[in-house]
Design an enzyme around this catalytic site. Sequence first.
Site, PDB file in Angstrom:
ATOM      1  N   GLY A 107       5.155  -1.008   2.670  1.00  0.00           N
ATOM      2  CA  GLY A 107       4.307   0.152   2.433  1.00  0.00           C
ATOM      3  C   GLY A 107       5.080   1.454   2.368  1.00  0.00           C
ATOM      4  O   GLY A 107       6.154   1.609   2.940  1.00  0.00           O
TER       5      GLY A 107
ATOM      6  N   HIS B 228       0.816  -1.212   0.000  1.00  0.00           N
ATOM      7  CA  HIS B 228       0.000   0.000   0.000  1.00  0.00           C
ATOM      8  C   HIS B 228       0.855   1.270   0.000  1.00  0.00           C
ATOM      9  O   HIS B 228       1.908   1.343   0.607  1.00  0.00           O
ATOM     10  CB  HIS B 228      -0.939   0.002   1.213  1.00  0.00           C
ATOM     11  CG  HIS B 228      -0.232  -0.076   2.535  1.00  0.00           C
ATOM     12  ND1 HIS B 228       0.253   1.026   3.182  1.00  0.00           N
ATOM     13  CD2 HIS B 228       0.063  -1.138   3.327  1.00  0.00           C
ATOM     14  CE1 HIS B 228       0.809   0.663   4.324  1.00  0.00           C
ATOM     15  NE2 HIS B 228       0.705  -0.650   4.430  1.00  0.00           N
ATOM     16  N   ASP B 229       0.381   2.254  -0.730  1.00  0.00           N
ATOM     17  CA  ASP B 229       0.943   3.608  -0.762  1.00  0.00           C
ATOM     18  C   ASP B 229       2.332   3.678  -1.378  1.00  0.00           C
ATOM     19  O   ASP B 229       3.044   4.656  -1.194  1.00  0.00           O
ATOM     20  CB  ASP B 229       0.960   4.227   0.645  1.00  0.00           C
ATOM     21  CG  ASP B 229      -0.408   4.245   1.287  1.00  0.00           C
ATOM     22  OD1 ASP B 229      -1.270   5.008   0.824  1.00  0.00           O
ATOM     23  OD2 ASP B 229      -0.635   3.472   2.250  1.00  0.00           O
TER      24      ASP B 229
END
Length: 260
Positions: free
Chosen positions: A141, A123-124
């Site tokens: 992440g 994520h991200d």
Amino acid sequence: MAATNIHPQAIVDPKAELAEGVSVGPFSIIGPNVRIDAGTEVGPHVVIDGHTSIGKNNKIFQFASLGAQPQDKKYAGEPTKLIIGDNNTIREFTTFNTGTVTGIGETRLGNDNWIMAYVHLAHDCVVGNHTIFANNASLAGHVTIGDWVILGGYSLVHQFCILGDYCMTAFAAGVHKDVPPYVMAAGYRAEPKGLNTEGMRRRGMSPEQIERVQHVYKVLYRQGLAYNEAKAQIIELAQSQEEVQVFADFFAQSTRGVIR
């Protein structure tokens, strides 16, 4: 433009948006919030879910999972995104997750990237253009990867790390701090191992430009300077040397410290 070609054994939600020329192989599943632009090929047994946008002329191989929920226990179902650009090759068993509201809200892959089997984008993460990720490279992440970066097979990148343009990691590198532009990193706790001079030549840099980058490497790693002192010297050089500006931009983003 060729017509959209969806195999009868694929499951495509009626709300999904597929442009002309998209093909979807058998047993693939496309969720309701997915947009796929013209010319992208989705192979068999691919799952694309979440709020996912995929650009033009990508080739996605079998068993990839794109747009699944982030592996973050704080995630509570927010409509975060996965955004994929154009002309990417995404090989088997890759996993790209959406972003989180505690991060930037989206995971991004740019254009013309070559992503090999079993690569994970958490994520991200933000990945630039023209990168190569060898098999089993994994990003935790909030990682940022610049343009023309090469990750060796089984490279692991710690969360919040930044890898500058043109840098390169060796097989099974463990990246725990930021890697400056052009630098080659190797080792379980990655250390600098010279410059990606071949990559610079392939990108058309002149011998004089490469020599100036080599001087920056010496300032950062070979002259025994404290990090902040070396950083200040390099930022000053960047004011008159265009190829060094990428280091100044990198230092402005770096938060985890730099491999040394």
